[in-house]
Design a protein around this motif. Structure first.
Motif, PDB file in Angstrom:
ATOM      1  N   ALA A 176       5.510 -10.077  -9.923  1.00 12.61           N
ATOM      2  CA  ALA A 176       4.756  -9.930 -11.170  1.00 12.61           C
ATOM      3  C   ALA A 176       5.347 -10.800 -12.271  1.00 12.61           C
ATOM      4  CB  ALA A 176       4.740  -8.465 -11.593  1.00 12.61           C
ATOM      5  N   LYS A 177       6.683 -10.927 -12.272  1.00 13.60           N
ATOM      6  CA  LYS A 177       7.330 -11.790 -13.280  1.00 13.60           C
ATOM      7  C   LYS A 177       6.901 -13.247 -13.085  1.00 13.60           C
ATOM      8  CE  LYS A 177      11.527  -8.982 -13.871  1.00 13.60           C
ATOM      9  NZ  LYS A 177      12.969  -8.871 -13.542  1.00 13.60           N
ATOM     10  N   TYR A 178       6.842 -13.653 -11.816  1.00 11.12           N
ATOM     11  CA  TYR A 178       6.390 -15.020 -11.532  1.00 11.12           C
ATOM     12  C   TYR A 178       4.951 -15.213 -12.012  1.00 11.12           C
ATOM     13  CZ  TYR A 178       4.529 -18.971  -8.920  1.00 11.12           C
ATOM     14  OH  TYR A 178       3.884 -20.133  -8.587  1.00 11.12           O
ATOM     15  N   GLU A 196       4.128  -9.216  -0.669  1.00 15.84           N
ATOM     16  CA  GLU A 196       4.966  -8.869   0.466  1.00 15.84           C
ATOM     17  C   GLU A 196       6.432  -8.704   0.056  1.00 15.84           C
ATOM     18  OE1 GLU A 196       3.852 -11.895  -0.664  1.00 15.84           O
ATOM     19  OE2 GLU A 196       3.455 -13.014   1.172  1.00 15.84           O
ATOM     20  N   ALA A 197       7.228  -8.061   0.911  1.00 15.21           N
ATOM     21  CA  ALA A 197       8.676  -8.018   0.692  1.00 15.21           C
ATOM     22  C   ALA A 197       9.169  -9.463   0.717  1.00 15.21           C
ATOM     23  CB  ALA A 197       9.351  -7.209   1.791  1.00 15.21           C
ATOM     24  N   ASN A 198      10.096  -9.808  -0.178  1.00 18.48           N
ATOM     25  CA  ASN A 198      10.492 -11.207  -0.375  1.00 18.48           C
ATOM     26  C   ASN A 198       9.238 -12.016  -0.722  1.00 18.48           C
ATOM     27  OD1 ASN A 198      13.222 -10.551   0.514  1.00 18.48           O
ATOM     28  ND2 ASN A 198      12.264 -10.375   2.525  1.00 18.48           N
ATOM     29  N   GLY A 212       0.769  -1.240   0.000  1.00 19.98           N
ATOM     30  CA  GLY A 212       0.000   0.000   0.000  1.00 19.98           C
ATOM     31  C   GLY A 212       0.798   1.286   0.000  1.00 19.98           C
ATOM     32  N   SER A 213       2.144   1.191  -0.028  1.00 20.18           N
ATOM     33  CA  SER A 213       2.933   2.439  -0.049  1.00 20.18           C
ATOM     34  C   SER A 213       2.544   3.304  -1.253  1.00 20.18           C
ATOM     35  CB  SER A 213       4.434   2.143  -0.058  1.00 20.18           C
ATOM     36  OG  SER A 213       4.813   1.511  -1.256  1.00 20.18           O
ATOM     37  N   ILE A 214       2.155   2.684  -2.341  1.00 14.47           N
ATOM     38  CA  ILE A 214       1.849   3.485  -3.548  1.00 14.47           C
ATOM     39  C   ILE A 214       0.575   4.324  -3.386  1.00 14.47           C
ATOM     40  CG2 ILE A 214       3.075   1.944  -5.135  1.00 14.47           C
ATOM     41  CD1 ILE A 214       0.245   1.058  -6.164  1.00 14.47           C
ATOM     42  N   SER A 226      14.543  -3.804 -15.190  1.00 12.11           N
ATOM     43  CA  SER A 226      15.002  -4.021 -16.568  1.00 12.11           C
ATOM     44  C   SER A 226      15.960  -5.204 -16.669  1.00 12.11           C
ATOM     45  CB  SER A 226      15.605  -2.757 -17.174  1.00 12.11           C
ATOM     46  OG  SER A 226      16.786  -2.380 -16.520  1.00 12.11           O
ATOM     47  N   ASN A 227      15.643  -6.263 -15.936  1.00 15.66           N
ATOM     48  CA  ASN A 227      16.378  -7.507 -16.158  1.00 15.66           C
ATOM     49  C   ASN A 227      15.409  -8.687 -16.191  1.00 15.66           C
ATOM     50  OD1 ASN A 227      15.995  -8.644 -13.489  1.00 15.66           O
ATOM     51  ND2 ASN A 227      17.747  -7.476 -12.723  1.00 15.66           N
ATOM     52  N   SER A 228      15.955  -9.870 -16.397  1.00 15.57           N
ATOM     53  CA  SER A 228      15.077 -11.027 -16.598  1.00 15.57           C
ATOM     54  C   SER A 228      15.067 -11.953 -15.378  1.00 15.57           C
ATOM     55  CB  SER A 228      15.532 -11.799 -17.831  1.00 15.57           C
ATOM     56  OG  SER A 228      16.874 -12.199 -17.651  1.00 15.57           O
ATOM     57  N   THR A 246       9.486   1.947  -7.626  1.00 13.10           N
ATOM     58  CA  THR A 246       9.377   2.909  -6.517  1.00 13.10           C
ATOM     59  C   THR A 246      10.528   2.773  -5.526  1.00 13.10           C
ATOM     60  OG1 THR A 246       8.051   1.428  -5.136  1.00 13.10           O
ATOM     61  CG2 THR A 246       6.843   2.851  -6.673  1.00 13.10           C
ATOM     62  N   LEU A 247      11.425   1.824  -5.757  1.00 16.45           N
ATOM     63  CA  LEU A 247      12.541   1.587  -4.823  1.00 16.45           C
ATOM     64  C   LEU A 247      13.758   1.144  -5.627  1.00 16.45           C
ATOM     65  CD1 LEU A 247      12.283  -0.780  -1.658  1.00 16.45           C
ATOM     66  CD2 LEU A 247      14.381  -0.025  -2.753  1.00 16.45           C
ATOM     67  N   PRO A 248      14.741   2.029  -5.793  1.00 13.97           N
ATOM     68  CA  PRO A 248      15.910   1.638  -6.579  1.00 13.97           C
ATOM     69  C   PRO A 248      16.800   0.702  -5.768  1.00 13.97           C
ATOM     70  CG  PRO A 248      16.177   3.878  -5.780  1.00 13.97           C
ATOM     71  CD  PRO A 248      14.851   3.396  -5.268  1.00 13.97           C
ATOM     72  N   GLY A 307       6.019  -0.998  -7.816  1.00 15.27           N
ATOM     73  CA  GLY A 307       6.633  -1.151  -6.505  1.00 15.27           C
ATOM     74  C   GLY A 307       8.123  -1.365  -6.594  1.00 15.27           C
ATOM     75  N   GLY A 308       8.666  -2.030  -5.576  1.00 18.16           N
ATOM     76  CA  GLY A 308      10.089  -2.334  -5.517  1.00 18.16           C
ATOM     77  C   GLY A 308      10.377  -3.681  -6.167  1.00 18.16           C
ATOM     78  N   GLY A 309      11.552  -4.208  -5.863  1.00 12.26           N
ATOM     79  CA  GLY A 309      11.975  -5.467  -6.463  1.00 12.26           C
ATOM     80  C   GLY A 309      11.026  -6.612  -6.161  1.00 12.26           C
ATOM     81  N   ASP A 366      10.693  10.907  -8.105  1.00 10.97           N
ATOM     82  CA  ASP A 366       9.728  11.430  -7.123  1.00 10.97           C
ATOM     83  C   ASP A 366       9.041  10.311  -6.346  1.00 10.97           C
ATOM     84  OD1 ASP A 366      10.234  14.039  -7.562  1.00 10.97           O
ATOM     85  OD2 ASP A 366       8.399  14.477  -8.695  1.00 10.97           O
ATOM     86  N   SER A 367       8.929   9.136  -6.959  1.00 13.26           N
ATOM     87  CA  SER A 367       8.241   8.037  -6.271  1.00 13.26           C
ATOM     88  C   SER A 367       9.062   7.527  -5.081  1.00 13.26           C
ATOM     89  CB  SER A 367       7.942   6.895  -7.238  1.00 13.26           C
ATOM     90  OG  SER A 367       9.149   6.304  -7.647  1.00 13.26           O
ATOM     91  N   MET A 368      10.325   7.958  -4.992  1.00 11.32           N
ATOM     92  CA  MET A 368      11.177   7.529  -3.871  1.00 11.32           C
ATOM     93  C   MET A 368      10.986   8.385  -2.631  1.00 11.32           C
ATOM     94  SD  MET A 368      14.748   7.318  -6.014  1.00 11.32           S
ATOM     95  CE  MET A 368      15.760   7.189  -4.540  1.00 11.32           C
TER      96      MET A 368
END
Ligand code: NZQ
Ligand code: ZN
Length: 382
Positions: free
Chosen positions: A100-102, A65-67, A38-40, A142-144, A134-136, A92-94, A174-176
């Motif tokens: 989403a990739k999964y 969730e994270a992880n 919900g951070s977004i 941009s990877n697989s 939203t989290l660098p 979101g973040g990683g 700005d999203s950071m």
């Protein structure tokens, strides 16, 4: 040097770029927007997504969730299948992007999605996806790659597939602005270790990869030094772009990789819920000391070119101290404390998990056997 290189993700970088998703996602697609806790909704990113997708048909799945866990994500897989989703937007973040990739891959597969993580199903097709970062930190935008956890067995495994690489990624600094300090420094450290995993190996003489890796490391060092000035667009932009470049495939092309710190770190996260970046800062210094002879030449090169250290016989040793100091300067720990008091049983448990997951010959020369991992953990576990 021998490699094929392409990075097919289109990057939309800068303030206000979230609006580009209006045209990046074809209007005839049924979109599933996937996000986290919900951070977004607190930083205006969700509102910008709603605005940009006004003319699209879309639904949403939240609570990644994270992880990210397969237990949660499989609900999104069901949703994607039932609703005939044909585009996924990760916001979101990683963790959200990996999740989403999964979902994108598992929704095109009739079997159990976990098969993807254990190599039983090789992903060749996936629902196309885009990402709003939203989290660098991870470079996932941009990877697989993707890293998924099975909560029931405390197993955290990666998979790679070209089919899940995002078609586009929006990087709006700005999203950071709402990022907690902890996540901001985690991002710095994760990106740092990503460069190291592709650079601190054997001397390869690859001038482009080495030189660019050193620039990225210097950037991260400078950003940590300028941490007090972090509340500005330039600082945020530089971190966002540096973390992206650290794991977008370029510096890793045609050179030797390590990734042992990540594989051992994943076990700490799965067992003790250690943040991903902190699992790395805990393992890496011990691993570098353990592998110092194999890595001496690159450690010396890093010490000289990134930290500006003078030549000496103990340059590699001093470089490891500098790396630790870098972590401590942003208050990131280099020892595991989350396991409680029983160090011996924690080390045993981590070793058992590494064995169960086939992590028995890690590092650039497969020299990190279970026995070597045990030595590394003896140093890294408080
Ligand atoms: O869930 P929400 O509400 O979004 O909150 C998240 C989460 O609690 C929060 N957050 C994210 N953006 C925010 C924000 N809070 C406020 N404002 C914002 N703008 O931060 C928390 C952590 O997010 P997470 O996505 O878990 O962090 P990170 O980007 O560090 O991702 C870590 C995951 O990526 C995997 C890791 O293993 C871990 O599972 N990795 C993926 C890689 C890849 N795909 O290439 C490589 C990496 O080495 C890494 O392994
Ligand atoms: Zn990482």
């Amino acid at each position: 040097m021998k490699f094929s290189y392409v990075n097919p993700t289109q990057i939309h970088f800068g303030q206000g770029q979230i609006s580009t998703i209006t045209t990046s996602i074809p209007k005839d697609k049924k979109v599933l927007v996937i996000y986290g806790g919900g951070s977004i909704k607190k930083n205006g990113v969700y509102d910008q997504v709603c605005d940009a997708l006004k003319e699209h048909t879309w639904s949403e799945f939240s609570g990644v969730e994270a992880n990210p866990t397969v237990e949660t994500l499989d609900n999104a897989v069901v949703m994607a299948k039932e609703q005939d989703i044909d585009y996924i937007l990760a916001v979101g973040g990683g963790s959200v992007i990996d999740g989403a990739k999964y979902v994108a891959a598992a929704a095109m597969y009739d079997g159990n999605g976990w098969d993807i993580l254990i190599g039983k199903h090789i992903v060749t097709e996936a629902i196309p996806l885009g990402a709003i970062l939203t989290l660098p930190a991870t470079g996932s935008e941009s990877n697989s790659g993707s890293v998924i956890t099975q909560k029931s067995t405390q197993t955290k495994l990666p998979f790679m597939a070209a089919a899940v690489q995002p078609k586009f990624a929006v990087l709006d600094p700005d999203s950071m602005k709402t990022l907690p300090e902890r996540q901001l420094v985690n991002g710095l450290v994760d990106a740092w270790v990503h460069v190291c995993e592709q650079y601190l190996t054997l001397p390869t003489g690859a001038m482009v990869q080495d030189g660019y890796a050193e620039v990225l490391l210097k950037n991260l060092r400078v950003l940590a030094e300028q941490y007090d000035d972090r509340d500005n667009n330039e600082w945020r932009s530089n971190l966002m772009w540096t973390a992206n470049q650290a794991l977008n495939g370029l510096i890793g092309s045609g050179v030797t990789h390590d990734w042992a710190t990540h594989m051992i770190g994943h076990e700490l996260t799965a067992l003790y819920n250690v943040d991903h970046a902190r699992s790395l800062s805990i393992i890496q210094p011990s691993l570098l000391r353990n592998q110092i002879e194999a890595k001496r030449a690159k450690l010396e090169q890093l010490g000289k070119n990134v930290f500006g250290l003078d030549a000496s016989t103990d340059l590699a040793e001093r470089t490891i101290v500098e790396i630790e100091t870098f972590y401590h300067s942003v208050q990131v720990p280099t020892q595991l404390t989350e396991h409680g008091d029983d160090k011996a049983s924690a080390v045993d448990t981590i070793i058992k998990q590494l064995e169960a997951h086939g992590m028995v010959a890690l590092g650039e020369s497969q020299a990190i056997t279970l026995e070597v991992s045990r030595q590394i953990l003896e140093d890294a576990v408080a």
